[in-house]
Design a protein around this motif. Structure first.
Motif, PDB file in Angstrom:
ATOM      1  N   PRO A  17       0.828  -1.355   0.125  1.00 35.91           N
ATOM      2  CA  PRO A  17      -0.162   0.033   0.025  1.00 35.91           C
ATOM      3  C   PRO A  17       1.063   1.182  -0.005  1.00 35.91           C
ATOM      4  CG  PRO A  17      -0.188  -1.130   2.306  1.00 35.91           C
ATOM      5  CD  PRO A  17       0.558  -1.976   1.167  1.00 35.91           C
ATOM      6  N   TYR A  18       0.415   2.247  -0.783  1.00 34.75           N
ATOM      7  CA  TYR A  18       0.961   3.556  -0.837  1.00 34.75           C
ATOM      8  C   TYR A  18       0.758   4.136   0.298  1.00 34.75           C
ATOM      9  CZ  TYR A  18       2.915   7.740  -3.349  1.00 34.75           C
ATOM     10  OH  TYR A  18       3.450   8.708  -3.691  1.00 34.75           O
ATOM     11  N   ILE A  19       1.607   4.865   1.212  1.00 35.87           N
ATOM     12  CA  ILE A  19       1.202   5.618   2.242  1.00 35.87           C
ATOM     13  C   ILE A  19       1.635   6.877   2.284  1.00 35.87           C
ATOM     14  CG2 ILE A  19       1.853   5.648   4.850  1.00 35.87           C
ATOM     15  CD1 ILE A  19       0.497   3.009   4.026  1.00 35.87           C
ATOM     16  N   ILE A  20       0.380   7.721   2.486  1.00 30.83           N
ATOM     17  CA  ILE A  20       0.640   9.195   2.186  1.00 30.83           C
ATOM     18  C   ILE A  20       0.412   9.773   3.680  1.00 30.83           C
ATOM     19  CG2 ILE A  20      -0.518  11.366   1.405  1.00 30.83           C
ATOM     20  CD1 ILE A  20      -1.705   9.308  -0.763  1.00 30.83           C
ATOM     21  N   ALA A  21       1.542  10.428   4.154  1.00 28.55           N
ATOM     22  CA  ALA A  21       1.312  11.353   5.291  1.00 28.55           C
ATOM     23  C   ALA A  21       0.798  12.725   5.045  1.00 28.55           C
ATOM     24  CB  ALA A  21       2.888  11.217   5.987  1.00 28.55           C
ATOM     25  N   GLU A  22      -0.335  13.064   5.545  1.00 30.75           N
ATOM     26  CA  GLU A  22      -0.790  14.062   5.215  1.00 30.75           C
ATOM     27  C   GLU A  22      -0.649  15.396   6.653  1.00 30.75           C
ATOM     28  OE1 GLU A  22      -2.284  17.159   4.368  1.00 30.75           O
ATOM     29  OE2 GLU A  22      -3.732  15.994   3.262  1.00 30.75           O
ATOM     30  N   MET A  23       0.440  16.253   5.861  1.00 36.01           N
ATOM     31  CA  MET A  23       0.752  17.198   7.003  1.00 36.01           C
ATOM     32  C   MET A  23      -0.216  18.207   7.258  1.00 36.01           C
ATOM     33  SD  MET A  23       3.595  20.181   6.253  1.00 36.01           S
ATOM     34  CE  MET A  23       4.699  19.133   5.484  1.00 36.01           C
ATOM     35  N   SER A  24      -1.192  18.667   6.051  1.00 33.29           N
ATOM     36  CA  SER A  24      -2.274  19.493   6.313  1.00 33.29           C
ATOM     37  C   SER A  24      -1.820  20.730   7.249  1.00 33.29           C
ATOM     38  CB  SER A  24      -3.374  18.754   7.248  1.00 33.29           C
ATOM     39  OG  SER A  24      -4.563  19.648   7.387  1.00 33.29           O
ATOM     40  N   ALA A  25      -2.485  21.352   8.319  1.00 37.52           N
ATOM     41  CA  ALA A  25      -2.137  22.256   8.984  1.00 37.52           C
ATOM     42  C   ALA A  25      -1.172  22.273  10.319  1.00 37.52           C
ATOM     43  CB  ALA A  25      -3.372  23.115   9.453  1.00 37.52           C
ATOM     44  N   ASN A  26      -0.664  21.033  10.222  1.00 41.36           N
ATOM     45  CA  ASN A  26      -0.114  20.564  11.702  1.00 41.36           C
ATOM     46  C   ASN A  26       1.339  21.002  11.745  1.00 41.36           C
ATOM     47  OD1 ASN A  26      -2.210  19.094  12.358  1.00 41.36           O
ATOM     48  ND2 ASN A  26      -1.530  17.124  11.889  1.00 41.36           N
ATOM     49  N   HIS A  27       1.966  21.884  10.505  1.00 39.40           N
ATOM     50  CA  HIS A  27       3.199  22.488  10.664  1.00 39.40           C
ATOM     51  C   HIS A  27       2.688  23.635  11.964  1.00 39.40           C
ATOM     52  CE1 HIS A  27       1.069  25.312   8.321  1.00 39.40           C
ATOM     53  NE2 HIS A  27       0.720  24.483   7.253  1.00 39.40           N
ATOM     54  N   ASN A  28       1.701  24.306  12.079  1.00 41.52           N
ATOM     55  CA  ASN A  28       1.242  25.126  13.189  1.00 41.52           C
ATOM     56  C   ASN A  28       1.771  26.463  12.930  1.00 41.52           C
ATOM     57  OD1 ASN A  28      -0.377  22.992  14.420  1.00 41.52           O
ATOM     58  ND2 ASN A  28       1.034  22.831  16.005  1.00 41.52           N
ATOM     59  N   GLY A  29       2.152  26.820  11.702  1.00 43.52           N
ATOM     60  CA  GLY A  29       2.505  28.139  11.223  1.00 43.52           C
ATOM     61  C   GLY A  29       4.063  28.481  11.311  1.00 43.52           C
ATOM     62  N   ASP A  30       4.891  27.115  11.575  1.00 43.62           N
ATOM     63  CA  ASP A  30       6.114  27.281  11.704  1.00 43.62           C
ATOM     64  C   ASP A  30       6.915  26.319  10.484  1.00 43.62           C
ATOM     65  OD1 ASP A  30       8.903  27.050  12.288  1.00 43.62           O
ATOM     66  OD2 ASP A  30       8.638  27.025  14.222  1.00 43.62           O
ATOM     67  N   ILE A  31       7.531  26.715   9.487  1.00 43.59           N
ATOM     68  CA  ILE A  31       8.026  26.214   8.472  1.00 43.59           C
ATOM     69  C   ILE A  31       9.150  25.112   8.957  1.00 43.59           C
ATOM     70  CG2 ILE A  31      10.075  27.622   7.783  1.00 43.59           C
ATOM     71  CD1 ILE A  31       9.458  26.817   4.921  1.00 43.59           C
ATOM     72  N   GLU A  32       9.544  25.341  10.091  1.00 41.83           N
ATOM     73  CA  GLU A  32      10.614  24.278  10.784  1.00 41.83           C
ATOM     74  C   GLU A  32       9.633  23.169  11.037  1.00 41.83           C
ATOM     75  OE1 GLU A  32      13.931  24.245  10.573  1.00 41.83           O
ATOM     76  OE2 GLU A  32      13.857  26.224   9.645  1.00 41.83           O
ATOM     77  N   ASN A  33       8.683  23.051  11.412  1.00 39.14           N
ATOM     78  CA  ASN A  33       7.808  21.989  11.674  1.00 39.14           C
ATOM     79  C   ASN A  33       7.434  21.331  10.547  1.00 39.14           C
ATOM     80  OD1 ASN A  33       7.812  22.512  14.807  1.00 39.14           O
ATOM     81  ND2 ASN A  33       6.028  23.867  14.432  1.00 39.14           N
TER      82      ASN A  33
END
Length: 349
Positions: A17-33
């Motif tokens: 199965p092809y596993i996609i990790a959805e980042m969405s808004a979970n960087h919480n406004g910080d590009i380093e995240n």
């Protein structure tokens, strides 16, 4: 179902199965995240990281009218505009994020929410596109994405079978020949009881497309179970810290859970294998411990084999137990001791 590729990864029933990790808004406004999420996804074994490409102005209107206000759920009390203004991924981040993904060795693509997002992603040479569930009824957007000639994955949350068929027709008619659909429940989070995973089987038969799961439940059970039903793609939200306070953090996987999904999903797929009734390599050493017929008392040449002189026991060096009744009443052709396997040579013709 027709396999297709995203970059160099083949997707289809004959592949894990092809596993996609959805980042969405979970960087919480910080590009380093965001950079760290990319690294985490690669480290945990995901095939791709997905982002979302919109601004508050491209996805909704700046209005306080009642229909633009969210009531209940995770985002209760916010307007749509305020939610998306706080959650979007700045467009100037996209190139650094794509560059980071390429340097890390993991695929990155995005969900565009309007045509300007598609244009920007094309400038970045995005290798594929995902249509979000809420946009599955936006047929003009689907047609616009299809014209890129890139693989497209359509999530089907809230869409009925007729709407799914319309989305597929829109994609194909506009030139998309690498298409997949994801079964989805657009609740955040969604209870596993809502997922009705048998729908995946029906979708495969009805639409004859690569089919997967976009999973918004709180653990991996539903996603792994979907692999057993033939899901070829799994999408799951991921985060560095579930307690981080971001819009999607509370229903997202942390690193250890993402690794478990990647590992267990592939093990589940390997376990499906193919129809095979033959003896497996791991069984070869144990075949000798199957039951077979053994003499349980000494007999001399010419003695009659009675029911109390042979038994079905382990190990498996004698004749098979199914021959028991046909052997009783015959005579032995050689002297046999206790615990001697019953062989055809020991029985008089």
């Amino acid at each position: 179902m027709k396999d297709f590729f995203i970059e160099n990864r083949q997707i289809g029933p004959k592949h894990a199965p092809y596993i996609i990790a959805e980042m969405s808004a979970n960087h919480n406004g910080d590009i380093e995240n965001a950079f760290q999420i990319i690294e985490m996804a690669k480290r945990c074994g995901a095939d791709a990281v997905k982002m979302q490409t919109y601004t508050a102005d491209t996805i909704t209107l700046n209005s306080n009218k009642e229909e633009f206000q969210i009531k209940g759920g995770l985002w209760d009390g916010q307007t749509l505009y305020d939610l998306y203004q706080s959650a979007y991924t700045p467009w100037e981040w996209h190139k650094p994020l794509f560059d980071k993904a390429r340097a890390t060795g993991i695929t990155m693509f995005s969900s565009p929410f309007d045509t300007t997002a598609v244009d920007m992603l094309e400038d970045l040479n995005a290798p594929a596109y995902k249509i979000a569930s809420f946009e599955a009824i936006d047929l003009p957007l689907i047609r616009y994405v299809a014209q890129t000639g890139k693989p497209m994955i359509i999530s089907t949350g809230m869409a009925n079978d007729e709407e799914i068929a319309e989305a597929i027709d829109a994609a194909k008619s506009a030139g998309c020949n690498q298409l997949a659909i994801l079964h989805c429940v657009s609740g955040y989070p969604a209870p596993s009881s809502d997922y009705n995973l048998r729908t995946i089987l029906d979708m495969q038969q009805r639409f004859n497309l690569i089919t997967g799961l976009s999973d918004h439940t709180l653990d991996n059970t539903t996603a792994i179970a979907s692999v057993a039903l033939g899901a070829n793609i799994i999408e799951k939200h991921v985060t560095l810290d579930r307690s981080g306070g971001g819009p999607d953090d509370s229903f997202s996987l942390e690193a250890a859970e993402l690794k478990h999904l990647c590992d267990a999903g592939r093990i589940c797929w390997e376990a499906l294998g193919r129809v095979d009734y033959g003896r497996k390599s791991s069984e070869e050493g144990n075949a000798q411990f199957r039951r077979s017929l053994y003499f349980v008392k000494p007999l001399k040449v010419g003695d009659i084999i009675t029911s109390d002189s042979i038994r079905s026991v382990r190990p498996g060096f004698g004749l098979p137990p199914k021959m028991l009744e046909s052997i009783i009443g015959k005579t032995v052709s050689i002297n046999v001791d206790y615990a001697t396997p019953v062989t055809s040579e020991a029985i008089a013709k």
